[in-house]
Design an enzyme around this catalytic site. Structure first.
Site, mmCIF file in Angstrom:
data_model
loop_
_atom_site.group_PDB
_atom_site.id
_atom_site.type_symbol
_atom_site.label_atom_id
_atom_site.label_comp_id
_atom_site.label_asym_id
_atom_site.label_seq_id
_atom_site.Cartn_x
_atom_site.Cartn_y
_atom_site.Cartn_z
ATOM 1 N N GLU A 39 0.804 -1.225 0.000
ATOM 2 C CA GLU A 39 0.000 0.000 0.000
ATOM 3 C C GLU A 39 0.837 1.275 0.000
ATOM 4 O OE1 GLU A 39 -2.302 1.359 3.098
ATOM 5 O OE2 GLU A 39 -0.653 1.495 4.498
ATOM 6 N N HIS A 68 -4.160 3.203 3.124
ATOM 7 C CA HIS A 68 -3.946 4.055 1.949
ATOM 8 C C HIS A 68 -4.458 3.413 0.668
ATOM 9 C CE1 HIS A 68 -1.698 6.744 4.447
ATOM 10 N NE2 HIS A 68 -0.686 5.921 4.625
#
Length: 269
Positions: A39, A68
């Site tokens: 991520e 995220h």
């Protein structure tokens, strides 16, 4: 079965380290499946379809994502189409992406993968990770014996509690998000491999992967400074989990800490 789980891949340095360290580890350590938390691969926050394809080309079989996950809108279409990346299972059912997936290892043996977001000190709107884990386990076929869970959380207590909650019910519980590798890798009594945090794959001459001078300036002055991805002292950090593919029980868990001595390209490779 031997599974390599690679800790949070940070920006270009982390991806560059994966490009040659992952294939070498697969060869030298007889790895059957490579999983990674990805991520942070897009300049330190989020992921794009192009970078996902590069990670797959480098030998990473499936990716977990975290808080995220939706940082970059171009990832939406990817999450709707691929079975090789999962969002967190305790995000709302309406959230784009898969809550869990099943992928084959290099010998065709099936492995289930899902991720859970912690709620303590995390700026996220998610359901209870404990109840979400229960829901996912009810959906995974009993024929799939090997199950790996990424707990993407801020506090050690929440990760540890989820490890004990899932003890004996999954093959491995690996912690991510805090970017600092912990020294508590072990197999719990029920046969679940556990570590509170696998660490990050990226620059360790930094503050959690970011330029240390700018982070210090921000903390010292109380004023905003750009948290650019750092570049120095790059390591691949992760774990190798050995498991009995028939029972799903972990046999061992070993920390991986590999330095990347190759020069970082001036542009994305």
């Amino acid at each position: 079965m031997r599974i390599l789980f690679v800790g949070d891949i940070i920006g270009r340095p982390g991806k560059h380290a994966c490009s040659h360290l992952v294939p070498r580890l697969v060869r030298e350590r007889n790895i059957d499946l490579v999983l990674a938390n990805a991520e942070n691969v897009a300049a330190g926050s989020g992921i794009t379809p192009q970078l996902f394809r590069k990670l797959r080309h480098q030998g990473i079989d499936a990716c977990t994502l975290g808080d995220h996950v939706y940082r970059r809108r171009e990832v939406y279409e990817l999450l709707e189409s691929t079975d090789r990346a999962v969002r967190s299972a305790n995000q709302p059912a309406e959230a784009i992406g898969r809550a869990w997936t099943v992928v084959p290892d290099r010998n065709g043996r099936l492995v289930a993968l899902f991720s859970l977001l912690g709620r303590t000190y995390m700026n996220v709107r998610v359901d209870c990770p404990f109840h979400a884990a229960e829901r996912v386990l009810e959906q995974i076929s009993r024929e799939v014996r090997v199950i790996v869970v990424d707990v993407h959380a801020e506090t050690t207590s929440e990760k540890c509690a989820l490890g004990w909650f899932l003890n004996g019910r999954v093959t491995a519980v690996v912690g991510t998000h805090t970017h600092i590798p912990t020294a508590d890798a072990r197999v719990l009594p029920g046969g679940t491999a556990y570590i509170t945090d696998v660490g990050m794959t990226g620059p360790y001459d930094s503050v959690l992967g970011r330029d240390r001078d700018n982070v210090i300036k921000a903390l010292y002055t109380g004023m905003p400074h750009p948290f650019d991805v750092a570049t120095g002292n790059v390591h691949l950090s992760g774990v190798i989990i050995e498991a009995d593919s028939t029972t799903g029980r972990a046999i061992s868990i070993e920390r991986v800490w590999e330095k990347d001595d190759t020069p970082l390209p001036a542009t994305d490779d």
